[in-house]
Motif scaffolding. Structure first.
Motif, PDB file in Angstrom:
ATOM      1  N   ALA A 182       3.055   5.749  -3.430  1.00 52.51           N
ATOM      2  CA  ALA A 182       4.204   6.346  -4.127  1.00 52.51           C
ATOM      3  C   ALA A 182       3.986   6.371  -5.635  1.00 52.51           C
ATOM      4  O   ALA A 182       4.529   7.238  -6.332  1.00 52.51           O
ATOM      5  CB  ALA A 182       5.478   5.578  -3.789  1.00 52.51           C
ATOM      6  N   ASN A 183       3.191   5.445  -6.136  1.00 53.46           N
ATOM      7  CA  ASN A 183       2.868   5.449  -7.570  1.00 53.46           C
ATOM      8  C   ASN A 183       1.940   6.603  -7.932  1.00 53.46           C
ATOM      9  O   ASN A 183       1.887   7.027  -9.091  1.00 53.46           O
ATOM     10  CB  ASN A 183       2.217   4.125  -7.971  1.00 53.46           C
ATOM     11  N   GLN A 184       1.220   7.130  -6.952  1.00 53.21           N
ATOM     12  CA  GLN A 184       0.281   8.230  -7.184  1.00 53.21           C
ATOM     13  C   GLN A 184       0.887   9.594  -6.869  1.00 53.21           C
ATOM     14  O   GLN A 184       0.421  10.600  -7.395  1.00 53.21           O
ATOM     15  CB  GLN A 184      -0.951   8.062  -6.289  1.00 53.21           C
ATOM     16  N   VAL A 185       1.889   9.608  -6.000  1.00 55.61           N
ATOM     17  CA  VAL A 185       2.412  10.852  -5.437  1.00 55.61           C
ATOM     18  C   VAL A 185       3.839  11.074  -5.912  1.00 55.61           C
ATOM     19  O   VAL A 185       4.695  10.201  -5.777  1.00 55.61           O
ATOM     20  CB  VAL A 185       2.369  10.800  -3.891  1.00 55.61           C
ATOM     21  N   LEU A 213       7.805  10.868  -3.546  1.00 57.08           N
ATOM     22  CA  LEU A 213       7.627  10.119  -2.309  1.00 57.08           C
ATOM     23  C   LEU A 213       8.544   8.904  -2.341  1.00 57.08           C
ATOM     24  O   LEU A 213       8.468   8.083  -3.258  1.00 57.08           O
ATOM     25  CB  LEU A 213       6.175   9.671  -2.139  1.00 57.08           C
ATOM     26  N   PHE A 214       9.406   8.807  -1.339  1.00 53.77           N
ATOM     27  CA  PHE A 214      10.308   7.682  -1.179  1.00 53.77           C
ATOM     28  C   PHE A 214       9.921   6.960   0.106  1.00 53.77           C
ATOM     29  O   PHE A 214       9.166   7.496   0.914  1.00 53.77           O
ATOM     30  CB  PHE A 214      11.751   8.180  -1.149  1.00 53.77           C
ATOM     31  N   PHE A 215      10.427   5.739   0.297  1.00 54.67           N
ATOM     32  CA  PHE A 215       9.903   4.993   1.426  1.00 54.67           C
ATOM     33  C   PHE A 215      10.900   3.978   1.968  1.00 54.67           C
ATOM     34  O   PHE A 215      11.983   3.768   1.397  1.00 54.67           O
ATOM     35  CB  PHE A 215       8.570   4.333   1.082  1.00 54.67           C
ATOM     36  N   SER A 216      10.515   3.372   3.090  1.00 54.93           N
ATOM     37  CA  SER A 216      11.353   2.402   3.775  1.00 54.93           C
ATOM     38  C   SER A 216      10.589   1.099   3.932  1.00 54.93           C
ATOM     39  O   SER A 216       9.399   1.005   3.609  1.00 54.93           O
ATOM     40  CB  SER A 216      11.764   2.938   5.151  1.00 54.93           C
ATOM     41  N   SER A 226      13.467  -4.520  -4.123  1.00 57.14           N
ATOM     42  CA  SER A 226      12.484  -4.641  -5.198  1.00 57.14           C
ATOM     43  C   SER A 226      12.115  -3.317  -5.845  1.00 57.14           C
ATOM     44  O   SER A 226      11.493  -3.317  -6.919  1.00 57.14           O
ATOM     45  CB  SER A 226      11.206  -5.292  -4.652  1.00 57.14           C
ATOM     46  N   ASP A 227      12.456  -2.195  -5.231  1.00 56.54           N
ATOM     47  CA  ASP A 227      12.005  -0.896  -5.724  1.00 56.54           C
ATOM     48  C   ASP A 227      13.092   0.132  -5.423  1.00 56.54           C
ATOM     49  O   ASP A 227      13.544   0.251  -4.281  1.00 56.54           O
ATOM     50  CB  ASP A 227      10.697  -0.500  -5.033  1.00 56.54           C
ATOM     51  N   GLU A 229       0.825  -1.210   0.000  1.00 56.84           N
ATOM     52  CA  GLU A 229       0.000   0.000   0.000  1.00 56.84           C
ATOM     53  C   GLU A 229       0.858   1.258   0.000  1.00 56.84           C
ATOM     54  O   GLU A 229       0.474   2.262  -0.617  1.00 56.84           O
ATOM     55  CB  GLU A 229      -0.974  -0.003   1.177  1.00 56.84           C
ATOM     56  N   ILE A 230       2.002   1.225   0.649  1.00 53.56           N
ATOM     57  CA  ILE A 230       2.913   2.371   0.586  1.00 53.56           C
ATOM     58  C   ILE A 230       3.424   2.556  -0.838  1.00 53.56           C
ATOM     59  O   ILE A 230       3.483   3.673  -1.364  1.00 53.56           O
ATOM     60  CB  ILE A 230       4.086   2.188   1.567  1.00 53.56           C
TER      61      ILE A 230
END
Length: 270
Positions: free
Chosen positions: A51-54, A57-60, A85-86, A46-47
């Protein structure tokens, strides 16, 4: 003025249901990069979808200390594979120790160290949650440094004493301040915000929690990181534009984010 909110939780229902409007507000407030934290690997999909929409946005990926009972024999491999993976995965976490809300000390220490091992292997920074656990965390980190080697990272939503702050700075950690730094009685946090050098300094919202003054008690969101920047700049007796530039450069350096292009300053509209 450009800002980076280095710790958000946009996947929580209270924000996810209003994401488009929230995004418009953070853009109007000058936020140009965000780092989305993860409390359990099950959140990753879901994160990633957010990120695909925004933009920007980077993530952990990681396991929060209050979720350590959910650690299984397959969790390390799961975190490892997801982190690889990303390309937008810029850190592991949030991980750490929380002895305020839980007393499973041994399990928390085991899970935290296991995630440090993964971060060391991946050469990624860690996002650390630390509450009522500074001394055992420092001991574990020092032992890990001696045995394995250092790992970069950030003490997020920091609330420790200046002495504890300096100890983590000595280990090479960044220190990130959230809306708590704006609270009237948060003198300990404010004292810490004064002593951190410019290069390891970061800011965040930890939204949807801990909204800063003047939004305290309301739902927190990334646009409000500007209030954190203003308060920290005031405590350090520097213009907020300088504070914004320093913390943006620091966030990009720690997390390997692309440097934002220079833009005209946006008016505060939150």
């Amino acid at each position: 003025m450009q800002l980076v909110d280095t710790h958000v939780h946009l996947n929580f229902d209270v924000l996810a249901s209003d994401l488009e409007a929230i995004q418009q507000r953070w853009k109007a407030s000058g936020v140009v990069r965000l780092v989305h934290s993860c409390v359990h690997p099950h959140e990753f999909t879901e994160i990633q979808a957010i990120a695909n929409q925004v933009e920007n946005l980077f993530f952990s990926v990681g396991l929060h200390p209050l979720d350590t009972e959910k650690w299984t024999t397959v969790t390390p491999d799961q975190i490892l594979k997801l982190a690889q993976s990303d390309s937008r995965v810029v850190a592991l976490g949030e991980m750490g120790l929380d002895f305020y809300k839980a007393d499973n000390y041994d399990l928390q220490l085991l899970v935290f160290e296991a995630q440090l091992e993964l971060a060391y292997h991946l050469n990624k920074p860690v996002i650390i949650h630390c509450r009522d656990a500074a001394e055992p965390m420092l001991q574990l980190l020092r032992n890990f440094w001696e045995r394995q080697g250092p790992v970069q990272g950030v003490m997020h939503c920091w609330g420790g004493t200046p002495t504890e702050t300096q100890s983590f700075l000595d280990l090479g950690f960044y220190i990130s301040f959230s809306g708590t730094v704006t609270f009237k009685k948060a003198t300990q946090i404010q004292d810490s915000a004064r002593i951190v050098d410019s290069q390891p300094l970061l800011i965040e919202t930890d939204c949807p929690f801990l909204a800063p003054v003047p939004r305290r008690g309301k739902r927190n969101e990334p646009a409000y990181v500007r209030y954190v920047a203003e308060k920290v700049a005031q405590l350090r007796d520097i213009p907020v534009e300088i504070l914004a530039r320093q913390t943006t450069e620091n966030a990009c350096r720690l997390f390997g984010l692309p440097q934002p292009e220079l833009q005209e300053e946006q008016p505060l509209s939150v």
